[in-house]
Design a protein around this motif. Structure first.
Motif, short mmCIF file in Angstrom:
data_model
loop_
_atom_site.label_atom_id
_atom_site.label_comp_id
_atom_site.label_asym_id
_atom_site.label_seq_id
_atom_site.Cartn_x
_atom_site.Cartn_y
_atom_site.Cartn_z
N LYS A 1 0.90 -1.12 0.00
CA LYS A 1 0.17 0.11 0.00
C LYS A 1 0.92 1.12 -0.04
CE LYS A 1 -3.95 -2.23 0.78
NZ LYS A 1 -3.69 -3.78 0.29
N ARG A 2 0.57 1.99 -0.95
CA ARG A 2 1.57 3.35 -1.19
C ARG A 2 1.04 4.42 0.15
NH1 ARG A 2 5.86 2.28 -4.20
NH2 ARG A 2 5.12 1.21 -5.82
N LYS A 3 2.08 4.93 0.51
CA LYS A 3 1.46 6.22 1.44
C LYS A 3 1.15 7.26 0.78
CE LYS A 3 4.96 5.47 5.24
NZ LYS A 3 6.16 6.14 5.88
N PRO A 4 0.10 7.86 1.39
CA PRO A 4 -0.27 9.21 0.30
C PRO A 4 0.74 10.27 0.76
CG PRO A 4 -1.50 9.01 2.45
CD PRO A 4 -0.60 7.70 2.46
N PRO A 5 0.66 11.25 -0.33
CA PRO A 5 1.84 12.18 -0.29
C PRO A 5 1.59 13.01 1.04
CG PRO A 5 0.40 12.51 -1.83
CD PRO A 5 -0.12 11.30 -1.61
N LYS A 6 2.72 13.40 1.39
CA LYS A 6 2.83 14.45 2.60
C LYS A 6 1.97 15.88 2.16
CE LYS A 6 6.80 12.84 5.13
NZ LYS A 6 7.87 13.10 5.78
N LEU A 7 1.37 16.46 3.18
CA LEU A 7 0.73 17.67 2.92
C LEU A 7 1.72 18.85 2.80
CD1 LEU A 7 -1.86 17.96 6.03
CD2 LEU A 7 -2.21 17.48 3.54
N THR A 8 1.46 19.60 1.47
CA THR A 8 2.20 20.90 1.38
C THR A 8 2.14 21.82 2.47
OG1 THR A 8 0.48 21.74 0.03
CG2 THR A 8 2.12 20.08 -1.24
N LEU A 9 3.13 22.71 2.33
CA LEU A 9 3.01 23.82 3.36
C LEU A 9 1.71 24.73 3.25
CD1 LEU A 9 4.55 25.49 5.38
CD2 LEU A 9 5.54 26.94 3.42
N ALA A 10 1.23 24.94 2.03
CA ALA A 10 -0.11 25.63 1.73
C ALA A 10 -1.02 24.89 2.53
CB ALA A 10 -0.22 25.77 0.35
N GLU A 11 -1.15 23.59 2.41
CA GLU A 11 -2.36 22.60 2.61
C GLU A 11 -2.11 22.51 4.36
OE1 GLU A 11 -2.78 19.60 -0.77
OE2 GLU A 11 -1.36 19.09 0.78
N ARG A 12 -0.86 22.82 4.92
CA ARG A 12 -0.76 22.62 6.20
C ARG A 12 -1.27 24.19 6.93
NH1 ARG A 12 5.02 21.64 7.74
NH2 ARG A 12 5.28 21.64 5.21
#
Length: 80
Positions: free
Chosen positions: A59-70
């Motif tokens: 199972k692939r990990k979802p990509p990390k949140l970007t700075l803008a999303e955080r």
């Protein structure tokens, strides 16, 4: 037999003579010695299966949140 350790050669002489005598008895009794081709040095590995079990697929990990999303998430959390 070539050896730097003559005592080792002489040590194994009785065993070599016994084997030679057994071979002579085998051939005298009508036995045959067959020379067969030698096996390959590195056997070919079995073929890989083309079937993939769905449970073993990683199972692939979802990509990390970007700075803008955080930052947007932090603002939503502060608004609550």
């Amino acid at each position: 037999m070539i050896s730097n350790h003559l005592s080792m050669v002489e040590h194994h002489r009785p065993q070599a003579d016994a084997i030679s005598e057994q071979i002579a008895q085998f051939l005298a009794a009508g036995g045959q010695v067959n020379e067969l081709p030698s096996p390959p040095r590195n056997p070919i590995p079995p073929p890989r299966s083309t079937r993939i079990d769905p449970e073993t697929v990683l199972k692939r990990k979802p990509p990390k949140l970007t700075l803008a999303e955080r930052r947007a998430l932090r603002k939503m959390a502060e608004a609550l």
